[in-house]
Enzyme design. Structure first.
Site, short mmCIF file in Angstrom:
data_model
loop_
_atom_site.label_atom_id
_atom_site.label_comp_id
_atom_site.label_asym_id
_atom_site.label_seq_id
_atom_site.Cartn_x
_atom_site.Cartn_y
_atom_site.Cartn_z
N TYR A 1 3.60 -11.47 18.28
CA TYR A 1 4.97 -11.37 18.80
C TYR A 1 5.01 -11.32 20.33
O TYR A 1 5.79 -10.57 20.90
CB TYR A 1 5.69 -10.16 18.19
N TYR B 1 13.40 -8.92 6.01
CA TYR B 1 12.11 -9.30 6.56
C TYR B 1 11.05 -8.91 5.54
O TYR B 1 10.96 -7.75 5.14
CB TYR B 1 11.83 -8.58 7.89
N ASP C 1 10.33 -4.39 -2.23
CA ASP C 1 9.40 -4.45 -1.10
C ASP C 1 9.45 -3.09 -0.40
O ASP C 1 10.29 -2.85 0.46
CB ASP C 1 9.79 -5.59 -0.15
N LYS D 1 1.50 -0.87 4.76
CA LYS D 1 1.75 0.04 5.89
C LYS D 1 1.27 1.48 5.70
O LYS D 1 0.13 1.76 6.02
CB LYS D 1 3.24 -0.03 6.26
C1 LIG Z 1 6.02 -5.08 7.82
C2 LIG Z 1 6.66 -5.53 6.58
C3 LIG Z 1 6.09 -6.55 5.80
C4 LIG Z 1 4.86 -7.30 6.23
O1 LIG Z 1 3.75 -6.47 6.28
P1 LIG Z 1 2.48 -6.93 7.18
O2 LIG Z 1 1.43 -5.95 6.84
O3 LIG Z 1 2.94 -6.83 8.60
O4 LIG Z 1 2.14 -8.31 6.80
C5 LIG Z 1 6.70 -6.87 4.60
N1 LIG Z 1 7.81 -6.24 4.21
C6 LIG Z 1 8.39 -5.28 4.93
C7 LIG Z 1 9.60 -4.60 4.41
C8 LIG Z 1 7.84 -4.88 6.15
O5 LIG Z 1 8.43 -3.95 6.88
#
Ligand SMILES: *Cc1c(COP(=O)(O)O)cnc(C)c1O
Length: 427
Positions: free
Chosen positions: A18, A145, A241, A270
């Protein structure tokens, strides 16, 4: 060459995520981390108020996780996960399924949030393929996202992030985010979509309760329950997600713990390893898994070299063990309360368009006439202001958000709030 500073050496050889190619980006070199702090070589320090891209939950280099990682690294570093298995992967799956809703029965490993999403989308597509149905469409929220790989980009907001790849992304049916006041409208929007095209739709993917990259856009559990109920009665797979929202972020262990309806698949990453190792998980129900026992293609052809890396699994187990200590969720509740109080206070400012919070996530949307997007001109100004005060905040355009490690002290959090007030007063 090694007489150059880290920052100068970095600018010669490293390409950062980024980062704008037209700008000279002078990165900040960090040499160590402890608790909520990141340290520079010369002793300069920053409060990590964004939990290092939303990953860190227990603080940096937490001794318990460090010990788990070190012990595992000395015992078994890695082993192929096709045809082989190991205890950390089994134990982690058991622990995760113990925390996820009861309908979740199988854990599939990968190595980041985007891959966790790719896996979920592919499982859902192949689920229908194996049933002999052609379903090529996915429903997603307009401002969502879900990551930077192609499938994840396809189901994310179509904007600046995805523009160069637009023609290469698959078809998605977008649904507006049901923010407060728009619930009824969005529910009927979904009903119309389902009435017209349900036989072509494989899945509905969503960020539960908080859309992170969209600017911490928040909506209520009740409307999500209603959306999921509609999808379920239409027979469409639902994918939560929880890459950002998982592991206490929203005040409960998972954001979906606020719901009465249970999604069919979950994506985790994460906070999964406490923010120490790269790891992704996709979990699913037995009905999803069982479809791979018959049908056109009974193998799920997906697997990364580092699938279920034992060291990453051990880090995640260490993180989950920290949740067994009452103090972890107590810290979450403490932050939630402090955020709620601050929202009350700052929300009254004439320069604030909207302030909101959910659990440990606080967002303050500033009034701005240069557009309310990621590229709002306030962004750079905000970033620089806080860095000068020893605080790492990375605004999403005109939206300042705070998402700290749970170990942040009340004193440090108050210092962050005070700096936010100062910034807003300076406008
Ligand atoms: C950060 C994020 C992703 C992508 O995860 P990465 O480990 O950065 O590839 C997917 N979904 C959500 C909701 C996110 O916040």
């Amino acid at each position: 060459m090694f007489s150059m500073s880290l920052v100068d050496r970095d600018s010669v050889v490293v390409w950062h995520p980024y980062s704008d190619g037209t700008l000279f980006n002078s990165e900040i070199a960090i040499v160590s981390g402890k608790g909520a702090y990141l340290y520079e070589a010369d002793g300069g320090k920053y409060i990590d108020a964004v939990a290092s891209w939303w990953t860190n939950i227990h603080g940096h280099s937490h001794p318990h996780i460090v010990q788990k990682v070190a012990a595992q690294a000395g015992k078994l570093d890695h082993v192929i996960f096709s045809g082989f298995t190991h205890e950390p992967a089994i134990l982690l799956a058991e622990l995760l399924l113990g925390r996820l809703p009861g309908n979740q029965k199988k854990v599939f490993y990968s190595d980041n949030g985007s891959t966790a999403v790719e896996v979920a989308l592919k499982m859902a597509f192949q689920f229908w393929y194996n049933k002999g149905e052609i379903r090529n469409k996915v429903i997603a929220f307009k401002n969502s996202y879900h990551g930077d790989t192609f499938g994840a980009m396809s189901v994310s907001e179509r904007g600046a992030f995805t523009k160069p790849f637009e023609n290469l992304l698959f078809d998605v049916i977008y649904l507006d985010v049901p923010v407060p006041g728009k619930e009824v409208e969005i529910l009927s929007e979904l009903s119309v979509i389902l009435a017209h095209s349900k036989s072509q739709i494989a899945s509905f993917i969503f960020e539960p309760l908080v859309l992170g990259t969209a600017g911490m856009l928040m909506y209520e559990p009740k409307v999500l329950d209603a959306l999921l109920t509609l999808c379920k009665s239409a027979g469409i797979l639902t994918i939560a997600d929880e890459v950002m929202t998982g592991f206490g972020r929203t005040g409960k262990f998972f954001a979906c713990d606020y719901l009465t309806t249970h999604p069919d698949l979950f994506c985790l990453s994460k906070g999964l390893t406490g923010g120490t190792m790269a790891m992704g998980v996709t979990s699913c129900t037995l009905p999803v898994f069982e479809v791979f026992k018959s049908g056109a293609s009974t193998t799920f052809f997906h697997g990364h070299s580092y699938t279920a890396n034992p060291i990453a699994c051990s880090a995640a187990i260490g993180s989950l063990e920290l949740f067994e200590r009452a103090e972890t969720m107590e810290a979450v509740i403490r932050i939630e309360q402090l955020h709620t109080d601050f929202v009350q206070k700052i929300g009254k400012s004439k320069k604030v368009k909207h302030a909101r919070s959910r659990g440990t996530i606080l967002a303050i949307e500033l009034l701005s006439d240069s557009g309310t997007s990621y590229f709002n001109t306030l962004r750079k100004q905000i970033y620089t202001f806080f860095i000068a005060r020893g605080i790492l905040l990375r605004p999403l355009g005109n939206i300042i958000y705070v998402m700290p490690p749970y170990c942040i002290s009340t004193e440090d959090l108050n210092y962050v709030y005070l700096a936010i007030e100062e910034f807003i007063d300076s406008l």
